[in-house]
Design an enzyme around this catalytic site. Sequence first.
Site, short mmCIF file in Angstrom:
data_model
loop_
_atom_site.label_atom_id
_atom_site.label_comp_id
_atom_site.label_asym_id
_atom_site.label_seq_id
_atom_site.Cartn_x
_atom_site.Cartn_y
_atom_site.Cartn_z
N GLU A 26 -9.88 -2.14 4.71
CA GLU A 26 -10.65 -1.85 5.91
C GLU A 26 -11.91 -2.71 5.95
O GLU A 26 -12.26 -3.34 4.94
CB GLU A 26 -11.01 -0.35 5.91
CG GLU A 26 -9.80 0.59 5.87
CD GLU A 26 -8.99 0.63 7.17
OE1 GLU A 26 -8.87 -0.39 7.86
OE2 GLU A 26 -8.46 1.73 7.49
N ASP A 65 -8.31 -3.05 13.48
CA ASP A 65 -9.65 -3.31 12.94
C ASP A 65 -9.65 -4.54 12.02
O ASP A 65 -10.64 -4.80 11.34
CB ASP A 65 -10.18 -2.08 12.19
CG ASP A 65 -9.35 -1.71 10.96
OD1 ASP A 65 -8.33 -2.40 10.69
OD2 ASP A 65 -9.72 -0.74 10.26
N HIS A 81 -7.61 -5.07 9.46
CA HIS A 81 -7.20 -4.88 8.06
C HIS A 81 -5.88 -5.57 7.75
O HIS A 81 -5.02 -5.71 8.62
CB HIS A 81 -7.18 -3.39 7.66
CG HIS A 81 -6.10 -2.57 8.28
ND1 HIS A 81 -6.26 -1.25 8.62
CD2 HIS A 81 -4.80 -2.85 8.60
CE1 HIS A 81 -5.14 -0.76 9.10
NE2 HIS A 81 -4.25 -1.71 9.11
N ASP A 125 0.81 -1.22 0.00
CA ASP A 125 0.00 0.00 0.00
C ASP A 125 0.84 1.27 0.00
O ASP A 125 2.06 1.23 0.24
CB ASP A 125 -0.98 -0.01 1.20
CG ASP A 125 -0.36 -0.57 2.47
OD1 ASP A 125 0.88 -0.58 2.59
OD2 ASP A 125 -1.11 -1.02 3.35
C1 F6R Z 1 1.13 -1.50 6.14
C2 F6R Z 1 -0.01 -2.39 6.24
C3 F6R Z 1 -0.88 -2.44 7.45
C4 F6R Z 1 -0.10 -2.73 8.74
C5 F6R Z 1 -1.04 -2.72 9.93
C6 F6R Z 1 -0.31 -2.94 11.25
O1 F6R Z 1 1.79 -1.64 4.90
O2 F6R Z 1 -0.26 -3.06 5.30
O3 F6R Z 1 -1.88 -3.41 7.25
O4 F6R Z 1 0.52 -3.98 8.63
O5 F6R Z 1 -1.73 -1.50 10.00
O6 F6R Z 1 0.51 -1.85 11.50
P1 F6R Z 1 1.45 -1.79 12.79
O7 F6R Z 1 2.50 -2.83 12.58
O8 F6R Z 1 2.01 -0.41 12.79
O9 F6R Z 1 0.59 -2.10 13.97
#
Ligand code: F6R
Length: 263
Positions: free
Chosen positions: A143, A136, A138, A67
């Site tokens: 989302e 959440d 994702h 992303d």
């Molecule tokens: C980022 C991504 C997100 C993160 C997720 C967890 O490229 O794809 O899905 O893996 O938001 O983020 P952290 O590790 O910061 O809790």
Amino acid sequence: MQVIIRPTTESAVALTAKLITDAVNENPGIVLGLATGRTMEAVYADIVKAYKNKEVDFSACKSFNLDEYIGLAGDDKNSYRYYMNYHLFDKINIKKQNTYLPNGLAADEKEESARYEWAIKAAGGVDIQLLGIGEDGHIGFNEPLSSLASRTRAKALTPETYQQNSPLFDNPEDMPKRAFTMGVGTILDAKRVIMLVTGAKKADIVAKAVEGPVTSMISASALQLHRNAIVIVDEAAAAKLQGKEYYNWIFDNEPEWEAYRNI
Ligand code: F6R
């Protein structure tokens, strides 16, 4: 799906990094799917360490990130391109031109999304996809309610994701509210998927994703449909899992894990 519980965050991170570097050594031209976020920083630090110790060579690899924020240029220090350069690409010998992220400044979002999907396909598809999970549920920025068949597209972030990630910006209000993300369907096309989850804050959501019903309300639950998905958790993140004993039994007894038990 296999769930592997490691006693500490460090050992969960080390196992994840080792699976990646072993996969690169087995297939030097591998296509890696990469994630950003706080959880991954330690994984990339371990991978960089292995590279510096001459244990792995990335010169023939390609990578596709999950992303990118819409509206941020690659040299913006909050962009995921910047994150990847800083934490990984500038510190290993992967060729920069073989590292792909969506272009956050693309004028035409639909065209950019289609172009990204095409580029993944043209590279032969993702061999091993690294994932974290949001609170959440994702994966990428898929989302809640993201179609389980979704492809790369622009997506509005939830207020919860905004709350989780905006403290990483110098001025939290500068965080974009939209991002390009591979779709759940794009992620499920990867030949192997490894999701790393650490910390008590993620215990609830990982239990729902792994042991609850498959639902678009929790994108990570779609990994239950994948034939080669591994979820690596530390003790804190494993706290709410019902099947802990069985998961440990598998790790302790399946021959495929023998080489990894001392990590
Ligand atoms: C980022 C991504 C997100 C993160 C997720 C967890 O490229 O794809 O899905 O893996 O938001 O983020 P952290 O590790 O910061 O809790």
